[in-house]
Design an enzyme around this catalytic site. Structure first.
Site, PDB file in Angstrom:
ATOM      1  N   SER A 288       0.998  -0.975  -0.182  1.00 30.23           N
ATOM      2  CA  SER A 288       0.140  -0.206  -0.104  1.00 30.23           C
ATOM      3  C   SER A 288       0.884   1.135  -0.032  1.00 30.23           C
ATOM      4  O   SER A 288       2.065   1.224   0.219  1.00 30.23           O
ATOM      5  CB  SER A 288      -0.791  -0.053   1.260  1.00 30.23           C
ATOM      6  OG  SER A 288      -0.086   0.359   2.458  1.00 30.23           O
ATOM      7  N   ASP A 289       0.249   2.464  -0.283  1.00 35.24           N
ATOM      8  CA  ASP A 289       0.995   3.411  -0.109  1.00 35.24           C
ATOM      9  C   ASP A 289       0.971   4.105   1.489  1.00 35.24           C
ATOM     10  O   ASP A 289       0.165   3.238   2.057  1.00 35.24           O
ATOM     11  CB  ASP A 289       0.592   4.722  -1.019  1.00 35.24           C
ATOM     12  CG  ASP A 289       1.884   5.784  -1.123  1.00 35.24           C
ATOM     13  OD1 ASP A 289       2.738   5.759  -0.240  1.00 35.24           O
ATOM     14  OD2 ASP A 289       1.848   6.730  -1.948  1.00 35.24           O
ATOM     15  N   TRP A 290       2.014   4.868   1.728  1.00 34.04           N
ATOM     16  CA  TRP A 290       1.856   5.083   3.235  1.00 34.04           C
ATOM     17  C   TRP A 290       0.448   5.478   3.994  1.00 34.04           C
ATOM     18  O   TRP A 290      -0.213   6.307   3.488  1.00 34.04           O
ATOM     19  CB  TRP A 290       2.655   6.375   3.465  1.00 34.04           C
ATOM     20  CG  TRP A 290       2.831   6.892   4.911  1.00 34.04           C
ATOM     21  CD1 TRP A 290       1.858   7.472   5.592  1.00 34.04           C
ATOM     22  CD2 TRP A 290       4.116   6.543   5.563  1.00 34.04           C
ATOM     23  NE1 TRP A 290       2.519   7.586   7.012  1.00 34.04           N
ATOM     24  CE2 TRP A 290       3.606   7.288   7.080  1.00 34.04           C
ATOM     25  CE3 TRP A 290       5.221   6.401   5.515  1.00 34.04           C
ATOM     26  CZ2 TRP A 290       4.647   7.468   7.850  1.00 34.04           C
ATOM     27  CZ3 TRP A 290       6.174   6.410   6.654  1.00 34.04           C
ATOM     28  CH2 TRP A 290       5.917   6.841   7.844  1.00 34.04           C
TER      29      TRP A 290
END
Ligand code: NOJ
Length: 750
Positions: A288-290
């Protein structure tokens, strides 16, 4: 157990029988099975959990967790990966903790934003793309991998392969510009550079194609904003670089922060499972992104963090970067029957597979070599590579009156500009590991040629304390220094003005509504121009800028972007003619921000032709055309195109060729570009689309015939059912020096 069978997998299993290499793969799969059978649900979920190091370098500070808790989780084997932990000592410490203390001792994978280098900085990715030199781009990524792997890292969160048509969006500096064909080629080159031929070698690392998908279409260019694009743009523009990345065997893919057509991409099973994993056969894992799994809640998709964990896992987001949704709630979701454990197994299998391929099971400390760490950082070869890349990345936008190249004994040079002696800004954005103020400034670069020049800063534009975490403070009022600069310019034979954006004005969360020269730089240019017209403008920027006045009046403009560690040396070599500029714009320069999104591969409108009345597609106050088109760039040489030839006798292999002649006396390089247009189709096709390019080098007076072959790959597109088709009928072909100028012909395909 939940396994997705793809045609690729069936082929791979058949091949196991005969290849020793594939036998190793096979044995990985068996070992993964054995390991999975031993793992508790919490341990499996732990593999899907990624924690930040113990500081908040790239996002909001971690919520609800602390270092002590993270240590506890590491010891239990509840962390599969960390980001922002780097340096052999630190990496080794954490790897040891996990390998020695956790029950199964599964090694960690360490990720970092290695965007355009580790210590040694190459040009920003947009600049590198301007080289159209795939070999050089691949080498640049391999240098980055070489340095990053020497500090214990084994995973780069790069390349960013988002297509963007909006220069307001700060992250355009991180990508390859607006075109899916160039974008796909650059993606492939970067992935090959990071991953090399042997991923288990200690100097290669896993790449990460990001941000899946369409993040570059954020509305109004505002970071983290909604994206809303039709399936035609999705399939024919946004997805192709990712499809190419998967074909290039990228090991990981990062999703994005964006909601796409109503669904956050992080929660989209259609994108991550149906397209990426099933249709394309991607076997690596999705990170996932942050905190993007946690952000399913504020997006209004999931009700709470527990549901976010459920949706993320179901959608195929295999690893959770810092939102702690999985580690807190995924096991519970499985136990309550909300998430099938088979999905968890599938995610863990993918993560373990990459760890095996990296060689981490064989040696968890493979990337922890103190000697290599000492030896590789800022290695001379890397600095040389960065210099070569920087030279290739510059684009000559204007050279009226041939002010460039300067003679080696040129007298009376005055250099003006806050950026001219800046050693920090040219490092660009996204250079988390670099040491501040380590770029060679333009002034320093010029000094390697001559001391016979005067440097005057002019008004201060940017705050010297500018950092990655805050917006750059820009002086718009204090004009001290202006008079001195103008006075010096008055006495000069030639003025080099270094202007543009600060390196931290682009990158993540750096959207702008105005994309002109910040601060008093435009006023300074005008004031200098009033006393001396012999101006060479060196532009440093992380995105296309609106520089209409400059483009009209300043005789010479060199686009130097942010070129990294060797910036000033590269600029000086171009200014003094030891390198002949050869770059071409990977992104359109607008005349006005009101034209954005502006891109060369647009559709025609029903009212494209100028009418005597106002009812045609245009603006009342600006032209439709860009300031500088995609693919544009000049050289100290002059290239002439002739002898366009098209042979369509074999419908599966259409041959196109042109003769390119260097009609000057100066040796130079030219990027010969091939564009195709399908004028009538079931889905309207763009007015032209790049489908090939070749970078050639020609001595003065020399000619070369450059040939291309067009196959179904270049002539087809994804139709309304998302199927790849080539429709019969007429095709137009153009070969030229940029997207607007070239020789053309057409053919019919049955
Ligand atoms: C957020 C960015 O969008 C992403 O590209 C980056 O890799 C992560 N932060 C980690 O720093």
């Amino acid at each position: 157990m939940y396994t997705i069978i793809t045609p690729k997998k069936i082929l791979v299993s058949l091949l196991f029988v005969c290849s020793p290499l594939l036998k190793a793969q096979d044995s990985f799969e068996q070992q993964i099975n054995t390991l999975l059978a031993k793992m508790t649900l919490e341990e499996k979920v732990g593999q899907m959990n990624q924690y930040n190091g113990f500081y908040d370098a790239t996002g909001p500070a971690p919520q609800g967790g602390n270092a002590a808790q993270k240590y506890e989780h590491l010891k239990k084997g509840w962390v599969g990966s960390m980001l922002n932990v780097r340096g052999v000592e630190e990496v080794r410490k954490i790897q040891e903790l996990v390998v020695k203390e956790s029950r199964l001792g599964i090694p960690m994978i360490f990720g970092f934003d290695v965007i355009h280098g580790y210590k040694t900085q190459s040009p920003i990715p947009l600049a590198e793309a301007a080289s159209w030199d795939l070999e050089a781009i691949q080498k640049s990524a391999s240098i980055a991998a070489n340095e990053a792997s020497a500090v214990g890292l084994n995973w780069a969160f790069a390349p960013m392969i988002d297509i963007s048509r909006d220069a307001r969006w700060g992250r355009v500096m991180e990508g390859a510009g607006e075109d899916p064909y160039l974008g796909a080629k650059v993606a492939e080159a970067r992935i090959n550079g990071f991953q090399g031929d042997d991923l288990s070698a200690p100097n290669t690392i896993a790449a990460c194609a990001k941000h899946f998908v369409a993040y570059g279409f954020s509305e109004a260019g505002r970071e983290y904003n909604t994206t809303d694009i039709g399936t035609n743009t999705l399939f024919n523009i946004a997805l192709p670089p990712f499809e190419a990345a998967v074909a290039a065997d990228v090991k990981t893919v990062m999703n994005g922060f964006n909601v796409l057509n109503g669904i956050p991409v992080t929660g989209s099973s259609y994108l991550q499972r149906d397209i990426l994993k099933d249709k394309w056969g991607f076997e690596g894992y999705v990170i996932s992104d942050w905190s993007s799994i946690g952000e399913l809640v504020p997006h209004g998709h999931a009700e709470n963090l527990k549901q976010a964990a459920e949706f993320g896992a179901k959608a195929g987001s295999d690893m959770d970067m810092e939102s702690k949704a999985y580690i807190t709630h995924l096991a519970e979701n499985v136990r309550e029957g909300k998430v099938d454990e088979g999905l968890v197994d599938d995610a863990v299998r993918r993560i373990l597979r990459v760890k095996f391929e990296l060689g981490l099971f064989e040696d968890p400390y493979l990337y922890c070599n103190e000697e290599r760490e000492k030896e590789r950082l800022f290695h001379e070869d890397h600095m040389q590579g960065a210099l070569e890349m920087a030279k290739k990345s510059m684009v000559l936008l204007k050279n009226d009156g041939n002010l460039l190249p300067l003679k080696k004994d040129q007298k009376g040079i005055v250099v003006i500009g806050d950026l001219a002696d800046d050693k920090n800004s040219p490092l660009g954005s996204w250079r988390l590991a670099s040491d501040d103020n380590t770029a060679v400034s333009v002034v320093e670069g010029l000094q390697t040629y001559t001391n016979a020049f005067k440097f005057v800063q002019g008004p201060k534009v940017f705050d010297d304390d500018a950092s990655f975490l805050q917006h750059v403070i820009i002086n718009t009022t204090d004009s001290s220094g202006m008079e001195e600069a103008v006075a010096a310019a008055k006495m000069a034979e030639v003025v080099i003005m270094v202007v543009g954006e600060h390196g931290f004005m682009s990158g993540e969360a750096r959207s702008r509504t105005k994309i002109d020269l910040p601060g008093l730089q435009h006023d300074l240019l005008k004031a200098v121009y009033a006393v001396n017209k012999n101006i060479i403008m060196v532009l440093m920027n992380g995105r296309p800028l609106t520089i209409n006045w400059e483009a009209e009046y300043i005789p010479t403009i060199l686009e130097a972007w942010q070129l990294g560690s060797q910036s000033g040396n590269a600029v000086a070599q171009v200014l003094f003619g030891d390198y002949n500029p050869s770059g071409k714009l990977p992104m359109t320069f607008p005349r006005s921000v009101g034209q954005v999104p502006i891109y060369y591969n647009h559709f025609s409108t029903g009212r494209a032709e100028k009418e005597p009345n106002v009812f045609w597609s245009h603006y009342a106050d600006e032209e439709n055309s860009p300031l500088y088109p995609f693919g544009f760039g000049l050289s100290y040489s002059k290239f002439r195109y002739s002898d366009f030839n098209l042979d369509s006798s074999d419908a599966t292999q259409i041959k196109v060729s042109v003769k390119v002649t260097n009609s000057s006396t100066v040796e130079g390089e030219e990027v010969v570009q091939l564009y195709v247009n399908d004028p009538y189709a079931s889905i309207v096709r763009p007015v032209k689309e790049l489908k090939g390019f070749k970078k050639i080098s020609l001595e003065g007076g020399a000619s070369q015939t450059v040939s291309f072959t067009l196959t179904d790959r270049e002539l087809g597109f994804y139709n309304s059912k998302h199927e790849w088709v080539v429709e019969p009928g007429k095709f137009n072909v153009m070969v030229g020096t940029n997207s607007q100028e070239g020789l053309s012909g057409s053919f019919e395909r049955q």
